[in-house]
Design a protein around this motif. Structure first.
Motif, mmCIF file in Angstrom:
data_model
loop_
_atom_site.group_PDB
_atom_site.id
_atom_site.type_symbol
_atom_site.label_atom_id
_atom_site.label_comp_id
_atom_site.label_asym_id
_atom_site.label_seq_id
_atom_site.Cartn_x
_atom_site.Cartn_y
_atom_site.Cartn_z
ATOM 1 N N LEU A 1 0.150 6.639 -1.058
ATOM 2 C CA LEU A 1 0.081 6.185 -2.441
ATOM 3 C C LEU A 1 -0.693 7.225 -3.249
ATOM 4 O O LEU A 1 -1.835 7.530 -2.915
ATOM 5 C CB LEU A 1 -0.638 4.836 -2.492
ATOM 6 N N ARG B 1 4.010 -2.092 -4.653
ATOM 7 C CA ARG B 1 3.981 -0.626 -4.654
ATOM 8 C C ARG B 1 4.320 0.009 -3.303
ATOM 9 O O ARG B 1 3.934 1.131 -3.022
ATOM 10 C CB ARG B 1 2.620 -0.115 -5.165
ATOM 11 N N GLU B 2 5.008 -0.735 -2.461
ATOM 12 C CA GLU B 2 5.445 -0.141 -1.194
ATOM 13 C C GLU B 2 6.465 0.966 -1.459
ATOM 14 O O GLU B 2 6.534 1.947 -0.726
ATOM 15 C CB GLU B 2 6.047 -1.205 -0.264
ATOM 16 N N VAL C 1 6.487 2.927 -4.129
ATOM 17 C CA VAL C 1 5.737 4.080 -4.637
ATOM 18 C C VAL C 1 5.137 4.841 -3.452
ATOM 19 O O VAL C 1 5.174 6.068 -3.377
ATOM 20 C CB VAL C 1 4.620 3.628 -5.604
ATOM 21 N N ARG C 2 4.618 4.088 -2.499
ATOM 22 C CA ARG C 2 4.010 4.661 -1.302
ATOM 23 C C ARG C 2 5.080 5.336 -0.423
ATOM 24 O O ARG C 2 4.868 6.402 0.126
ATOM 25 C CB ARG C 2 3.362 3.509 -0.518
ATOM 26 N N PRO D 1 5.242 -3.907 6.205
ATOM 27 C CA PRO D 1 4.063 -3.131 6.552
ATOM 28 C C PRO D 1 2.868 -4.041 6.775
ATOM 29 O O PRO D 1 2.863 -5.185 6.327
ATOM 30 C CB PRO D 1 3.865 -2.282 5.299
ATOM 31 N N VAL E 1 -1.861 2.241 -10.664
ATOM 32 C CA VAL E 1 -1.081 2.560 -9.472
ATOM 33 C C VAL E 1 -1.872 2.503 -8.176
ATOM 34 O O VAL E 1 -1.406 1.960 -7.178
ATOM 35 C CB VAL E 1 -0.315 3.899 -9.625
ATOM 36 N N ASP E 2 -3.119 2.985 -8.169
ATOM 37 C CA ASP E 2 -3.873 2.986 -6.916
ATOM 38 C C ASP E 2 -4.915 1.878 -6.843
ATOM 39 O O ASP E 2 -5.790 1.893 -5.995
ATOM 40 C CB ASP E 2 -4.526 4.367 -6.694
ATOM 41 N N PHE F 1 -5.522 -2.314 -6.625
ATOM 42 C CA PHE F 1 -4.896 -3.594 -6.344
ATOM 43 C C PHE F 1 -5.892 -4.706 -6.636
ATOM 44 O O PHE F 1 -7.093 -4.473 -6.668
ATOM 45 C CB PHE F 1 -4.447 -3.638 -4.885
ATOM 46 N N GLN G 1 -6.844 -1.895 -0.851
ATOM 47 C CA GLN G 1 -5.414 -1.725 -1.114
ATOM 48 C C GLN G 1 -4.571 -2.727 -0.329
ATOM 49 O O GLN G 1 -3.472 -2.430 0.118
ATOM 50 C CB GLN G 1 -4.965 -0.287 -0.838
ATOM 51 N N VAL H 1 -2.171 -5.791 -0.198
ATOM 52 C CA VAL H 1 -1.198 -6.373 -1.129
ATOM 53 C C VAL H 1 0.006 -6.821 -0.316
ATOM 54 O O VAL H 1 0.287 -6.255 0.743
ATOM 55 C CB VAL H 1 -0.782 -5.346 -2.210
ATOM 56 N N ARG I 1 0.386 -6.686 3.513
ATOM 57 C CA ARG I 1 -0.879 -6.096 4.004
ATOM 58 C C ARG I 1 -1.998 -7.070 3.669
ATOM 59 O O ARG I 1 -2.580 -6.996 2.587
ATOM 60 C CB ARG I 1 -1.136 -4.736 3.356
#
Ligand code: SF4
Ligand code: SF4
Lengths: 375, 312
Positions: A112, A190-191, A193-194, B94, B132-133, B135, B294, B296, B299
């Motif tokens: 990310l 945002r998976e 984006v990653r 994931p 974006v980075d 959460f 992070q 989300v 995860r």
């Protein structure tokens, strides 16, 4: 994981889903030798698609100066670094794709970006790899070099964004292969984006979900090429559809350029996504660097491009770039013209191999005046 | 992933828990591997981990009939908190094998009309700004829509035909509530400058296609009046927002602790709401996400079913 065939790396590979090629596959060819980094494409895309709240920083189309330009910062060197040194020689790729290099608990190798990585969309514009010493003269390939790399989403055959999404919000359309994120279904994890190594999905901090290049699907559905293509000042782009090498049709200009003349190469094919934007590599850039970008065949692509004058059909296909706003499905070359046809077979455009020459005398008889500019 | 399923399976057997270990649900996501063990094992396993009276949570009856929305209401003081162990979600990808939150402190109340669940956990950083980075912190309560003592639904987001109600509180929605106006780019980036947006020149109808997720009324994309999403699921990747949002909640972050109440009406609305009847038993499960780590979506850390008794 299911096994799928990726012709760009010449072998089967692991992917999250079974191989399911669309009826038609959206594709684009860009001639990097002609791009002047005017960013008209970027602005055309921006004004069409990303003028709303939360989209301020987004550039679904961007043009960066390689090797030091990135958007977001370091996107390609970061993923290459994580993937580690791989053997990219030979027609069959012997290294690992991002799917095969997935760490435990992840679906693919990805990362990310930091928020700040998006802070400078045209960082390193026009920077070359070094400065000229006293007495140096230009050679080809250049000893100090840079080139422009226009980028959109690759509408990959094996999209990482689609594979990464646990909600299956990102999907590939069966009718034209365009990859979209369902704006109703996305929850902003945002998976994508990653996962996307090209970093073409973007997180919208106001709507709190992810968005990406939509391949101008409303235009494509109407048989019209994308905004970035039809506005391109350098006429470097041709957008249409591509087939696999097995089904390649030499009358389709994209197939001809990619599968027959073999002058255009995908970007980072070793990552394993089978991206569908193809680049005619910049001929003045050292081959070692280009090999990393465009794969093992890059030298032969440049050699073929240099001999384009001997291949009238290739020359004809290249003439169709920027010649019409409509999607060219078939083309034909005659003695004098390259002719493009739409899906129904109607003629769209006829481009002369030689432009007619008009001479304008320095003195204008009709106005009895001297022209100051006679070009 | 296979190995991990086997570990869960062996743990269940190793603890001497009887019952049928069946293969898991077919999920909507084709890559989700079968879950090796089912809810009843987890419930039994968990009752060892949670030394709560009668092996679970008691929803204590209080007076009143409105939503139980105040995380600091004095009624909570009379309820003994139960510690619920949280474990990493490792069945689907994931995932995050080392999630930040390993236990929740849980209390429950009901007034015959509304059930309230109070959740507390340590979190050194309040995360409610999404860029974006970054959460957001989140917590969720899961209740089976239909509960039979002999076969609880799969605690991992249910399974086809085993619908669960998942009520998720999000710190970012809580921030919406406190801001009392639409989120603006300056909330996320104080120094941002912008010129003209389509909504300043176009009428609402023409505007929708320019608004992305907000234009299609994605529930996470609009300004929230409630910090919770009332949802149903039948397996991984199937989480769906209910057409009628009935549950509600409030959260407060103070001194490194989140204190969040999630409340839901006890009158069932058919296929999408849990049956909650005073005097009855059901089960409840939890999930928590630490934004700063992070976490989300998948995860996350989650719990097994915890028995829940609703006082008469
Ligand atoms: S409009 Fe064409 S020439 Fe200009 S930057 Fe874009 S791709 Fe390059
Ligand atoms: S380039 Fe990225 S966003 Fe576009 S289809 Fe491929 S993986 Fe998805």
């Amino acid at each position: 994981m299911p096994k799928v065939y990726n012709w760009q790396i010449g072998r089967d590979m692991e992917y999250l889903y079974d191989e399911a090629r669309p009826k038609k596959q959206f594709a684009m060819v860009m001639d990097t030798n002609k791009c002047i980094a005017c960013q008209t494409c970027t602005v055309a895309c921006k004004t069409t698609w990303t003028s709303s709240r939360g989209q301020e920083y987004m550039f679904w189309n961007n043009v960066e100066t390689k090797p030091y330009g990135f958007y977001p910062l370091g996107w390609d060197v970061n993923i290459l670094d994580k993937l580690g040194v791989q053997d990219i020689d030979g027609p069959v790729y012997k290294g690992k794709t991002i799917f095969e290099a997935a760490p435990a608990g992840d679906r693919m190798l990805g990362y990310l970006p930091d928020d700040l990585d998006y802070a400078h969309p045209n960082l390193s514009e026009d920077d070359s790899v070094g400065s000229m010493t006293q007495g140096a003269f230009m050679q080809v390939p250049h000893m100090q070099w840079m080139h422009y790399l226009p980028r959109i989403c690759n509408h990959c055959t094996y999209p990482a964004c689609v594979g990464a999404c646990p909600r299956q919000s990102a999907y590939k359309r069966p009718e034209d292969g365009i990859v979209l994120i369902d704006q109703m279904r996305c929850r902003g994890y945002r998976e994508c984006v990653r996962g996307c190594p090209y970093k073409k999905p973007f997180f919208n901090s106001i709507t709190r979900v992810s968005e990406k290049c939509v391949g101008c699907y409303p235009a494509v559905e109407e048989g019209r090429q994308t905004q970035c293509t039809i506005t391109c000042i350098g006429k470097i782009r041709l957008q249409g559809f591509i087939t696999t090498p097995q089904q390649a049709n030499e009358d389709n200009p994209l197939d001809y350029i990619i599968h027959f003349a073999k002058v255009a190469r995908p970007l980072y094919p070793q990552l394993g996504l089978e991206p569908n934007v193809y680049y005619i590599p910049p001929i003045h850039v050292p081959p070692a660097y280009l090999k990393q970008l465009f794969g093992a065949d890059v030298a032969s692509a440049i050699a073929a491009y240099r001999k384009a004058a001997d291949d009238k059909k290739l020359l004809g296909a290249l003439l169709l770039f920027g010649a019409t706003a409509d999607i060219i499905h078939r083309f034909k070359v005659t003695d004098q013209f390259a002719i493009g046809y739409n899906e129904k077979g109607d003629e769209l455009v006829r481009v002369p191999f030689r432009e007619p020459i008009f001479l304008r005398p320095a003195f204008d008889e009709a106005y009895q005046s001297v022209r100051s500019n006679i070009t | 992933m296979k190995a991990m399923s086997r570990i869960l399976y062996l743990t269940a057997l190793g603890l001497g828990l009887a019952g049928c270990v069946t293969s898991g649900p077919e999920s909507a996501a084709t890559d989700v591997e079968p879950v090796a063990a089912r809810g009843s094992h987890y419930a039994a396993q968990l009752s060892k981990a949670v030394p709560a009276p009668d092996g679970g949570l008691q929803a204590v009856r209080v007076a009143g009939k409105g939503a139980l929305l105040d995380p600091f209401a004095k009624e909570w003081d009379g309820v003994k908190p139960v510690t619920v162990a949280m474990q990493p979600q490792v069945v689907a990808t994931p995932n995050q094998p080392n999630p930040a939150v390993t236990e929740l402190s849980v209390r429950s109340l009901h007034n015959g009309h509304w059930l309230g669940v109070l959740l507390e956990w340590k979190d050194g950083s309040k995360s409610d700004r999404l860029v974006v980075d970054r959460f957001g912190d989140q917590v969720a309560v899961e209740l089976p829509v239909i509960y039979r003592a002999d076969s609880a639904p799969n605690p991992m987001m249910g399974a086809p035909g085993e619908r669960v109600n998942i009520i998720q509180w999000r710190a970012a929605f809580q921030a919406d509530l406190e801001r009392k106006r639409e989120l603006s780019i300056k909330d996320n980036y104080p120094n941002a400058a912008s010129d003209l947006y389509p909504d300043q020149v176009l009428k609402t109808l023409d505007l929708r296609s320019y608004m992305g997720a907000a234009g299609v009324d994605n529930p996470v994309a609009k300004h929230r009046e409630s910090p919770v999403l009332d949802q149903v699921a039948e397996g991984f990747g199937t989480l769906t927002t209910k057409p009628h949002q009935e549950a509600d909640g409030r959260g407060v972050w103070k001194n490194g602790v989140w204190r969040v109440v999630i409340t839901t009406p006890m009158s069932a609305d058919g296929a999408n709401a849990p049956r909650l009847i005073p005097g009855d038993h059901t089960v409840v499960a939890f999930a928590v996400w630490e934004g700063a780590a992070q976490e989300v979506g998948a995860r996350k850390s989650w719990s097994d079913w915890v028995p829940l008794k609703l006082a008469r």
